[in-house]
Design a protein around this motif. Structure first.
Motif, mmCIF file in Angstrom:
data_model
loop_
_atom_site.group_PDB
_atom_site.id
_atom_site.type_symbol
_atom_site.label_atom_id
_atom_site.label_comp_id
_atom_site.label_asym_id
_atom_site.label_seq_id
_atom_site.Cartn_x
_atom_site.Cartn_y
_atom_site.Cartn_z
ATOM 1 N N PRO A 1 0.140 2.174 12.604
ATOM 2 C CA PRO A 1 0.216 0.815 13.178
ATOM 3 C C PRO A 1 0.638 -0.234 12.154
ATOM 4 N N LEU A 2 0.024 -0.171 10.947
ATOM 5 C CA LEU A 2 0.392 -1.143 9.913
ATOM 6 C C LEU A 2 1.850 -0.988 9.491
ATOM 7 N N GLY A 3 2.271 0.263 9.321
ATOM 8 C CA GLY A 3 3.635 0.508 8.876
ATOM 9 C C GLY A 3 4.670 0.094 9.906
ATOM 10 N N LEU A 4 4.425 0.428 11.179
ATOM 11 C CA LEU A 4 5.389 0.055 12.219
ATOM 12 C C LEU A 4 5.433 -1.460 12.392
ATOM 13 N N GLY A 5 4.271 -2.111 12.367
ATOM 14 C CA GLY A 5 4.258 -3.566 12.486
ATOM 15 C C GLY A 5 4.989 -4.232 11.330
ATOM 16 N N PRO B 1 15.515 -13.287 4.863
ATOM 17 C CA PRO B 1 15.981 -12.414 3.769
ATOM 18 C C PRO B 1 15.154 -12.544 2.501
ATOM 19 N N ALA B 2 14.717 -13.774 2.180
ATOM 20 C CA ALA B 2 13.923 -13.952 0.962
ATOM 21 C C ALA B 2 12.595 -13.207 1.055
ATOM 22 N N VAL B 3 11.962 -13.258 2.225
ATOM 23 C CA VAL B 3 10.703 -12.540 2.411
ATOM 24 C C VAL B 3 10.933 -11.038 2.361
ATOM 25 N N ARG B 4 11.998 -10.575 3.023
ATOM 26 C CA ARG B 4 12.300 -9.140 3.028
ATOM 27 C C ARG B 4 12.576 -8.639 1.613
ATOM 28 N N ASN B 5 13.306 -9.425 0.839
ATOM 29 C CA ASN B 5 13.633 -9.021 -0.529
ATOM 30 C C ASN B 5 12.423 -9.062 -1.451
ATOM 31 N N THR B 6 11.361 -9.695 -1.016
ATOM 32 C CA THR B 6 10.126 -9.721 -1.811
ATOM 33 C C THR B 6 9.168 -8.604 -1.404
ATOM 34 N N VAL B 7 9.038 -8.397 -0.091
ATOM 35 C CA VAL B 7 8.060 -7.428 0.407
ATOM 36 C C VAL B 7 8.504 -5.991 0.123
ATOM 37 N N LYS B 8 9.790 -5.696 0.323
ATOM 38 C CA LYS B 8 10.236 -4.313 0.134
ATOM 39 C C LYS B 8 10.069 -3.820 -1.299
ATOM 40 N N PRO B 9 10.449 -4.592 -2.312
ATOM 41 C CA PRO B 9 10.162 -4.121 -3.687
ATOM 42 C C PRO B 9 8.674 -3.948 -3.962
ATOM 43 N N ALA B 10 7.854 -4.835 -3.354
ATOM 44 C CA ALA B 10 6.408 -4.699 -3.541
ATOM 45 C C ALA B 10 5.913 -3.377 -2.963
ATOM 46 N N LEU B 11 6.440 -2.995 -1.809
ATOM 47 C CA LEU B 11 6.054 -1.713 -1.209
ATOM 48 C C LEU B 11 6.539 -0.541 -2.060
ATOM 49 N N GLU B 12 7.710 -0.686 -2.666
ATOM 50 C CA GLU B 12 8.207 0.380 -3.534
ATOM 51 C C GLU B 12 7.320 0.544 -4.764
ATOM 52 N N ILE B 13 6.762 -0.568 -5.261
ATOM 53 C CA ILE B 13 5.815 -0.473 -6.374
ATOM 54 C C ILE B 13 4.556 0.261 -5.922
ATOM 55 N N LEU B 14 4.100 -0.036 -4.705
ATOM 56 C CA LEU B 14 2.923 0.639 -4.164
ATOM 57 C C LEU B 14 3.157 2.142 -4.050
ATOM 58 N N ALA B 15 4.381 2.521 -3.676
ATOM 59 C CA ALA B 15 4.695 3.946 -3.546
ATOM 60 C C ALA B 15 4.737 4.645 -4.895
ATOM 61 N N MET C 1 6.090 4.842 2.975
ATOM 62 C CA MET C 1 7.032 5.768 3.606
ATOM 63 C C MET C 1 7.301 5.373 5.057
ATOM 64 N N VAL C 2 6.242 5.035 5.790
ATOM 65 C CA VAL C 2 6.413 4.626 7.188
ATOM 66 C C VAL C 2 7.220 3.338 7.270
ATOM 67 N N VAL C 3 6.894 2.372 6.417
ATOM 68 C CA VAL C 3 7.587 1.083 6.464
ATOM 69 C C VAL C 3 9.058 1.239 6.108
ATOM 70 N N SER C 4 9.331 1.928 5.017
ATOM 71 C CA SER C 4 10.704 2.043 4.538
ATOM 72 C C SER C 4 11.607 2.767 5.535
ATOM 73 N N LEU C 5 11.152 3.940 6.012
ATOM 74 C CA LEU C 5 11.986 4.718 6.934
ATOM 75 C C LEU C 5 12.130 4.012 8.283
ATOM 76 N N SER C 6 11.033 3.452 8.796
ATOM 77 C CA SER C 6 11.101 2.785 10.103
ATOM 78 C C SER C 6 11.971 1.535 10.028
ATOM 79 N N GLU C 7 11.868 0.766 8.944
ATOM 80 C CA GLU C 7 12.665 -0.452 8.805
ATOM 81 C C GLU C 7 14.147 -0.130 8.747
ATOM 82 N N SER D 1 9.693 9.371 10.944
ATOM 83 C CA SER D 1 8.994 8.794 9.789
ATOM 84 C C SER D 1 7.493 9.027 9.899
ATOM 85 N N PHE D 2 6.957 8.960 11.123
ATOM 86 C CA PHE D 2 5.523 9.232 11.309
ATOM 87 C C PHE D 2 5.186 10.667 10.897
#
Length: 317
Positions: free
Chosen positions: A109-113, A124-138, A183-189, A229-230
């Motif tokens: 649910p969190l990843g799909l949302g 775009p500015a938010v997307r360019n900030t959140v995606k690198p943050a998720l990559e750091i988490l991975a 993984m869910v966020v990146s592939l689903s997005e 992705s799920f």
């Protein structure tokens, strides 16, 4: 339209330099060499997989020579390292399923949302900030997640639920859910953004709102990729080892209570592989029997993912 390749005076075409003295026969042998090298790479991958399967099957034979498959698959007690010994793998399967299912309930649910927000609503500015943050988490090692589960999540759960054991399945579910979230966020997005823009524009032309377009057009159009992705994330959760070993403990018991200590198949393999068990014993052979079961688990999940993709794949022109 893609730009056409251009030829410059220095002999470069499309950024690649071609020697003026290259003869057709030389290029022919060069391309054959590259093709052969790529074929070798593919063969190494296939042979590695075949080798792993052969090792699992052959090394499991001594175990199944002493323990019947029926007892292995239907037994409700797993105590190969203690007396009396029992070899029913259901407690390990139950623990693995509990952790993978709990992690999926958190991550999906969190990843799909998050993926829908990044794809359809975020600037775009938010997307360019959140995606690198998720990559750091991975990129955070799983042992760090296990440590966080021990020093933060487990005490927090014991404060809310006094009956919870210090090592419990709920802590493992939470940390593994966070681990598979990127993984869910990146592939689903990515699959959401790959939906043709013409579908969105056609919906807007019919008077649909942003919410209607997102939930009624974009998500259904990308559903096959989202489901894939799920399943990949669940397969990752099933194979997780270190964080689960540190958070969930090493008590193989048949329970669905997330506040109890459990043991997964990967955690048991780590326990036995520590070097205290003599090679050739039946206790040592249990590693390969459990590994073979884990391989069958992930194989079934991958086959299911391919079947779903073949049934739900959408083709656009």
């Amino acid at each position: 339209m893609a730009p056409l390749a251009t030829s410059n005076s220095d002999g470069t075409v499309g950024g690649s330099k071609i020697s003026a003295g290259s003869s057709p026969s030389y290029r022919k042998y060069f391309e054959k060499g590259i093709s052969g090298l790529l074929a070798v790479c593919a063969a190494v991958s296939i042979l590695t997989t075949v080798g792993i399967v052969v090792i699992l099957l052959t090394q499991s034979l001594p175990f199944f020579g002493e323990v019947s498959i029926v007892e292995f698959l239907t037994g409700t007690e797993w105590t190969p390292l203690f007396k009396p010994q029992h070899f029913g793998i259901l407690p390990l399967v139950c623990g693995t399923t509990l952790v993978a299912g709990g992690a999926a309930l958190i991550a999906i649910p969190l990843g799909l949302g998050t993926a829908i927000y990044l794809s359809e609503y975020a600037r775009p500015a938010v997307r360019n900030t959140v995606k690198p943050a998720l990559e750091i988490l991975a990129g955070i090692p799983s042992v760090v997640f296990g440590y966080v589960a021990l020093v933060f999540i487990s005490p927090l759960l014991r404060g809310w639920f006094p009956s919870a054991e210090y090592f419990n399945a709920a802590s493992a579910c939470i940390v593994v859910g966070v681990m598979i979230l990127p993984m869910v966020v990146s592939l689903s997005e990515e699959v959401l953004r790959s939906v043709p823009r013409s579908l969105r524009e056609a919906s807007y032309a019919l008077g649909a709102t942003k919410f209607d377009v997102t939930c009624g057009v974009v998500v259904p159009a990308a559903l096959s990729g989202i489901v894939a992705s799920f399943l990949l994330a669940i397969a990752r959760a099933i194979g997780e080892t270190m964080a689960v070993t540190m958070a969930a403990g090493a008590t193989a018991q048949l329970t669905l209570n997330p506040l109890k200590s459990i043991q997964t198949m990967t955690a048991y393999i780590v326990e036995v592989s520590s070097g205290d068990i003599p090679m050739g014993s039946i206790e040592y052979s249990t590693v390969f029997a459990v590994g073979l079961t884990l391989f069958a688990f992930t194989l079934c999940l991958n086959v299911l993912a391919q079947w779903i993709l073949s049934r739900m794949r959408e083709k656009y022109e």
